[in-house]
Every structure is written in structure tokens, then in C-alpha cells.
Design a protein around this motif. Structure first.
Motif, PDB file in Angstrom:
ATOM      1  N   ILE A   1       0.911  -1.182  -0.274  1.00 30.29           N
ATOM      2  CA  ILE A   1       0.501   0.224  -0.043  1.00 30.29           C
ATOM      3  C   ILE A   1       1.052   1.225  -0.436  1.00 30.29           C
ATOM      4  CG2 ILE A   1      -1.879   1.538   1.337  1.00 30.29           C
ATOM      5  CD1 ILE A   1      -2.312  -1.639   2.315  1.00 30.29           C
ATOM      6  N   GLU A   2       0.973   1.865  -0.961  1.00 28.76           N
ATOM      7  CA  GLU A   2       1.179   3.471  -1.175  1.00 28.76           C
ATOM      8  C   GLU A   2       0.958   4.133  -0.364  1.00 28.76           C
ATOM      9  OE1 GLU A   2       4.704   3.412  -2.582  1.00 28.76           O
ATOM     10  OE2 GLU A   2       4.481   1.233  -3.252  1.00 28.76           O
ATOM     11  N   GLY A   3       2.012   5.771   0.443  1.00 24.84           N
ATOM     12  CA  GLY A   3       1.653   6.873   1.406  1.00 24.84           C
ATOM     13  C   GLY A   3       1.138   5.888   2.896  1.00 24.84           C
ATOM     14  N   LEU A   4       1.927   5.391   3.000  1.00 25.07           N
ATOM     15  CA  LEU A   4       1.293   4.775   4.401  1.00 25.07           C
ATOM     16  C   LEU A   4       2.464   6.143   5.607  1.00 25.07           C
ATOM     17  CD1 LEU A   4       1.030   0.910   4.910  1.00 25.07           C
ATOM     18  CD2 LEU A   4      -1.208   2.622   5.149  1.00 25.07           C
ATOM     19  N   THR A   5       1.498   5.813   6.968  1.00 26.24           N
ATOM     20  CA  THR A   5       2.797   7.025   7.313  1.00 26.24           C
ATOM     21  C   THR A   5       1.493   7.271   8.641  1.00 26.24           C
ATOM     22  OG1 THR A   5       4.009   8.986   7.508  1.00 26.24           O
ATOM     23  CG2 THR A   5       2.027   9.933   6.442  1.00 26.24           C
TER      24      THR A   5
ATOM     25  N   ILE B   1      -6.227  -0.231   2.528  1.00 27.41           N
ATOM     26  CA  ILE B   1      -5.488  -1.117   4.027  1.00 27.41           C
ATOM     27  C   ILE B   1      -7.120  -2.091   4.358  1.00 27.41           C
ATOM     28  CG2 ILE B   1      -5.392  -1.103   5.923  1.00 27.41           C
ATOM     29  CD1 ILE B   1      -4.529   1.768   5.850  1.00 27.41           C
ATOM     30  N   LYS B   2      -8.303  -2.039   4.516  1.00 26.00           N
ATOM     31  CA  LYS B   2      -9.244  -2.995   4.873  1.00 26.00           C
ATOM     32  C   LYS B   2      -9.326  -4.043   3.773  1.00 26.00           C
ATOM     33  CE  LYS B   2     -12.461  -0.771   5.708  1.00 26.00           C
ATOM     34  NZ  LYS B   2     -14.142  -0.350   6.639  1.00 26.00           N
ATOM     35  N   GLU B   3      -8.595  -3.770   1.887  1.00 24.43           N
ATOM     36  CA  GLU B   3      -8.908  -4.460   1.343  1.00 24.43           C
ATOM     37  C   GLU B   3      -8.119  -5.439   1.297  1.00 24.43           C
ATOM     38  OE1 GLU B   3      -8.881  -3.885  -3.238  1.00 24.43           O
ATOM     39  OE2 GLU B   3      -9.570  -2.757  -2.537  1.00 24.43           O
ATOM     40  N   LYS B   4      -6.595  -4.503   1.132  1.00 21.18           N
ATOM     41  CA  LYS B   4      -5.294  -5.518   0.379  1.00 21.18           C
ATOM     42  C   LYS B   4      -4.583  -5.699   1.822  1.00 21.18           C
ATOM     43  CE  LYS B   4      -4.097  -2.376  -3.348  1.00 21.18           C
ATOM     44  NZ  LYS B   4      -3.716  -1.545  -3.499  1.00 21.18           N
ATOM     45  N   ALA B   5      -4.818  -5.334   3.644  1.00 20.89           N
ATOM     46  CA  ALA B   5      -4.380  -5.933   4.798  1.00 20.89           C
ATOM     47  C   ALA B   5      -5.236  -7.995   4.960  1.00 20.89           C
ATOM     48  CB  ALA B   5      -5.261  -5.678   6.161  1.00 20.89           C
ATOM     49  N   LEU B   6      -3.815  -8.571   4.888  1.00 17.83           N
ATOM     50  CA  LEU B   6      -3.914 -10.240   5.068  1.00 17.83           C
ATOM     51  C   LEU B   6      -5.176  -9.885   6.325  1.00 17.83           C
ATOM     52  CD1 LEU B   6      -0.119 -11.347   5.672  1.00 17.83           C
ATOM     53  CD2 LEU B   6      -2.630 -12.182   4.007  1.00 17.83           C
ATOM     54  N   ALA B   7      -5.044  -9.033   7.368  1.00 19.77           N
ATOM     55  CA  ALA B   7      -6.122  -9.152   8.597  1.00 19.77           C
ATOM     56  C   ALA B   7      -6.358  -7.502   8.912  1.00 19.77           C
ATOM     57  CB  ALA B   7      -6.161  -9.877   9.777  1.00 19.77           C
TER      58      ALA B   7
ATOM     59  N   ALA C   1       5.503   0.462   9.076  1.00 17.32           N
ATOM     60  CA  ALA C   1       3.739   0.345   8.232  1.00 17.32           C
ATOM     61  C   ALA C   1       2.448  -0.287   8.845  1.00 17.32           C
ATOM     62  CB  ALA C   1       4.182  -0.135   6.834  1.00 17.32           C
ATOM     63  N   GLU C   2       3.057  -1.696   9.602  1.00 16.85           N
ATOM     64  CA  GLU C   2       1.592  -1.595   9.613  1.00 16.85           C
ATOM     65  C   GLU C   2       1.199  -0.917  11.291  1.00 16.85           C
ATOM     66  OE1 GLU C   2       4.106  -5.482   8.721  1.00 16.85           O
ATOM     67  OE2 GLU C   2       4.310  -3.589   9.594  1.00 16.85           O
ATOM     68  N   ILE C   3       2.124  -0.254  11.954  1.00 14.04           N
ATOM     69  CA  ILE C   3       0.920   0.373  12.689  1.00 14.04           C
ATOM     70  C   ILE C   3       0.563   2.336  11.799  1.00 14.04           C
ATOM     71  CG2 ILE C   3       2.471   1.945  14.337  1.00 14.04           C
ATOM     72  CD1 ILE C   3       4.023   0.155  15.723  1.00 14.04           C
ATOM     73  N   SER C   4       1.901   2.225  11.008  1.00 15.30           N
ATOM     74  CA  SER C   4       0.725   3.537  10.281  1.00 15.30           C
ATOM     75  C   SER C   4      -0.261   3.371   9.790  1.00 15.30           C
ATOM     76  CB  SER C   4       1.602   3.580   9.387  1.00 15.30           C
ATOM     77  OG  SER C   4       3.149   4.209   9.205  1.00 15.30           O
ATOM     78  N   ALA C   5      -0.634   1.796   9.327  1.00 21.38           N
ATOM     79  CA  ALA C   5      -2.023   1.192   8.565  1.00 21.38           C
ATOM     80  C   ALA C   5      -3.117   1.390  10.023  1.00 21.38           C
ATOM     81  CB  ALA C   5      -1.877  -0.075   7.967  1.00 21.38           C
ATOM     82  N   ALA C   6      -2.893   1.257  11.356  1.00 20.76           N
ATOM     83  CA  ALA C   6      -3.476   0.610  12.452  1.00 20.76           C
ATOM     84  C   ALA C   6      -3.678   2.572  12.887  1.00 20.76           C
ATOM     85  CB  ALA C   6      -2.594   0.189  13.461  1.00 20.76           C
ATOM     86  N   SER C   7      -2.496   2.883  12.847  1.00 20.70           N
ATOM     87  CA  SER C   7      -3.177   4.502  13.086  1.00 20.70           C
ATOM     88  C   SER C   7      -3.993   5.212  11.890  1.00 20.70           C
ATOM     89  CB  SER C   7      -1.645   4.975  13.042  1.00 20.70           C
ATOM     90  OG  SER C   7      -1.645   5.487  11.788  1.00 20.70           O
ATOM     91  N   ILE C   8      -4.610   4.853  10.865  1.00 22.62           N
ATOM     92  CA  ILE C   8      -5.035   5.295   9.329  1.00 22.62           C
ATOM     93  C   ILE C   8      -7.139   4.657   9.630  1.00 22.62           C
ATOM     94  CG2 ILE C   8      -5.723   5.502   7.399  1.00 22.62           C
ATOM     95  CD1 ILE C   8      -2.902   5.805   6.836  1.00 22.62           C
ATOM     96  N   LEU C   9      -6.329   3.584  10.225  1.00 24.09           N
ATOM     97  CA  LEU C   9      -8.328   2.434  10.682  1.00 24.09           C
ATOM     98  C   LEU C   9      -8.193   3.694  11.684  1.00 24.09           C
ATOM     99  CD1 LEU C   9      -7.424  -1.475   9.298  1.00 24.09           C
ATOM    100  CD2 LEU C   9      -8.384   0.327   8.327  1.00 24.09           C
ATOM    101  N   ALA C  10      -7.984   3.355  12.813  1.00 24.62           N
ATOM    102  CA  ALA C  10      -8.122   3.898  14.104  1.00 24.62           C
ATOM    103  C   ALA C  10      -8.827   5.274  14.265  1.00 24.62           C
ATOM    104  CB  ALA C  10      -6.911   3.690  15.026  1.00 24.62           C
ATOM    105  N   LYS C  11      -8.144   5.861  13.973  1.00 19.30           N
ATOM    106  CA  LYS C  11      -8.400   7.149  12.943  1.00 19.30           C
ATOM    107  C   LYS C  11      -9.665   7.923  12.139  1.00 19.30           C
ATOM    108  CE  LYS C  11      -7.367  12.064  13.176  1.00 19.30           C
ATOM    109  NZ  LYS C  11      -7.779  13.112  14.589  1.00 19.30           N
ATOM    110  N   VAL C  12     -10.063   6.942  11.544  1.00 22.31           N
ATOM    111  CA  VAL C  12     -10.684   7.388   9.999  1.00 22.31           C
ATOM    112  C   VAL C  12     -12.410   6.424  11.192  1.00 22.31           C
ATOM    113  CG1 VAL C  12     -12.224   6.732   8.230  1.00 22.31           C
ATOM    114  CG2 VAL C  12      -9.372   7.391   8.498  1.00 22.31           C
TER     115      VAL C  12
END
Length: 208
Positions: free
Chosen positions: A41-45, A62-68, A131-142
Motif C-alpha cells: 500500500i503506497e503512502g502509509l505514514t 488498507i481493509k481490502e489489501k491487508a491480510l487481517a 508500515a503496519e502501525i501506520s495502517a493501524a493508526s489510519i484505521l483507528a483515526k478514520v
């Protein structure tokens, strides 16, 4: 991502982050994400460094491409009972436990992490380095921001869509004028202070 961080030798690494420790209202929300190395996933921060528009675009990707992925939370009543730090730890545990694919290792943003029952490590500024934490921060924030927007629809006079529950001057003035809703964290000092001011005076205290 920074090269300073040395990744653990594990395949299924879950990144965990939280949003909402500081607000006066609503849940503290956490997310756990296991990324798929073959589906980058491009642009994770760090979610705070992204525009709202960019977060909204990355959220479904993130929800589409993540393994879980999974969301964890602690509600205002639990925060009041446990304190915000412990509630955050519980919410993180809930997110990891809810992952449909079990993690082998957990990386948590910050300087401490709860017991997950599997190896884990805290990473200072992990939302920038991992990257995994960046993705988690985005899911939690949104997720949490959307909950504040929904709350704003129910109580538009409080301005939740703007301040997202944080103790801005305008927000504190609104609580002072309009009162404390059930969604508030009543143990937080600004809320507790307003509740104390608005509490009815008993006949006994009047007599003193």
C-alpha cells in the motif's frame, strides 16, 4: 519508512495504534493490522501527517489489501472505571484478539504495550517507522472521526465534527452552556469540574 527500526523475525506481524486518549467524549479506539507483503500500500505514514482526504482514500485500501485487520475499543464508562491508560491497553488487546488471522508478533506504537499472550514490542514513533502501525493508526483515526461525525448529527450544537471531542476552548464553552452528555468521560478533569459546578446543592451543604 525509517531504517532505524529492526523488524522482528516473524511472518504475521500485527501493528497496533490508538486514537482518542485526549478527547473528553467517546471511546478510545484502537486498530490492529497485518499487512500482505505481496500487496503493498503506497503512502502509509502516521495518520496525523495525512490530510483527511488521504486518510479516507487509504482506509478502504488498507481493509481490502491487508491480510487481517480489526478494531478494538473502550467506551467512556470503561475509561472512567479503569483510567485512560489502562482502557487503551485493554482496547489494544481487544483489537489483536479480534484479528481473523492470528498474529505471531505485535508491534505497538509508543513506549509500552499490554500483554497479548504472544511476543510484542513497543516502538517509539512506530506510526512513522512501521508500515503496519501506520495502517493501524489510519484505521483507528478514520473510525473514531466517523463516530464523532455521527455524534455531531445527533447533537449538532456541540460541534463534534469540528473538534472531534478534544478539549478546545469552544468545546469547553459548549459543555458549560449545554451540559454534559452521557457520551462524556466523566472522570476527565474538565468534565468532572463542570459536573461539580452543575451539581445541585443539598440542603445539608446549604446549612453549613
Amino acid at each position: 519508512m525509517s531504517d532505524e527500526f529492526i523488524r522482528p523475525n516473524a511472518n504475521l506481524i500485527a501493528g497496533v495504534d490508538e486514537v482518542g486518549r485526549g478527547p473528553l467524549v467517546g471511546a478510545v479506539v484502537t486498530a490492529a493490522v497485518i499487512l500482505d507483503p505481496s500487496n503493498p500500500i503506497e503512502g502509509l505514514t502516521d495518520s496525523k501527517k495525512l490530510s483527511e482526504k488521504k486518510r479516507q482514500l487509504l482506509f478502504p485500501e488498507i481493509k481490502e489489501k491487508a491480510l487481517a485487520w480489526a478494531i478494538g475499543r473502550c467506551e467512556p464508562e470503561e475509561i472512567d472505571e479503569l483510567n485512560i491508560l489502562q482502557a487503551t491497553m485493554v482496547a489494544m488487546q481487544r483489537a489483536v484478539a479480534a484479528l481473523p488471522v492470528p498474529a505471531q508478533f505485535v508491534l505497538v506504537d509508543g513506549n509500552r504495550c499490554p500483554e497479548f499472550g504472544i511476543p510484542s514490542e513497543s516502538v517509539v514513533k512506530g506510526d512513522l517507522k512501521v508500515a503496519e502501525i501506520s495502517a493501524a493508526s489510519i484505521l483507528a483515526k478514520v473510525t473514531r472521526d466517523q463516530e464523532m461525525i455521527e455524534l455531531d448529527k445527533r447533537y449538532p450544537e456541540y460541534g463534534f465534527a469540528n473538534h472531534k471531542g478534544y478539549p478546545t476552548k469552544a468545546h469547553l464553552e459548549k459543555i458549560q452552556t449545554l451540559g454534559v452528555l452521557d457520551n462524556y468521560r466523566k472522570s476527565f478533569k474538565p468534565v468532572a469540574k463542570i459536573l461539580a459546578q452543575q451539581a445541585p446543592v443539598s440542603p445539608q451543604s446549604k446549612a453549613k
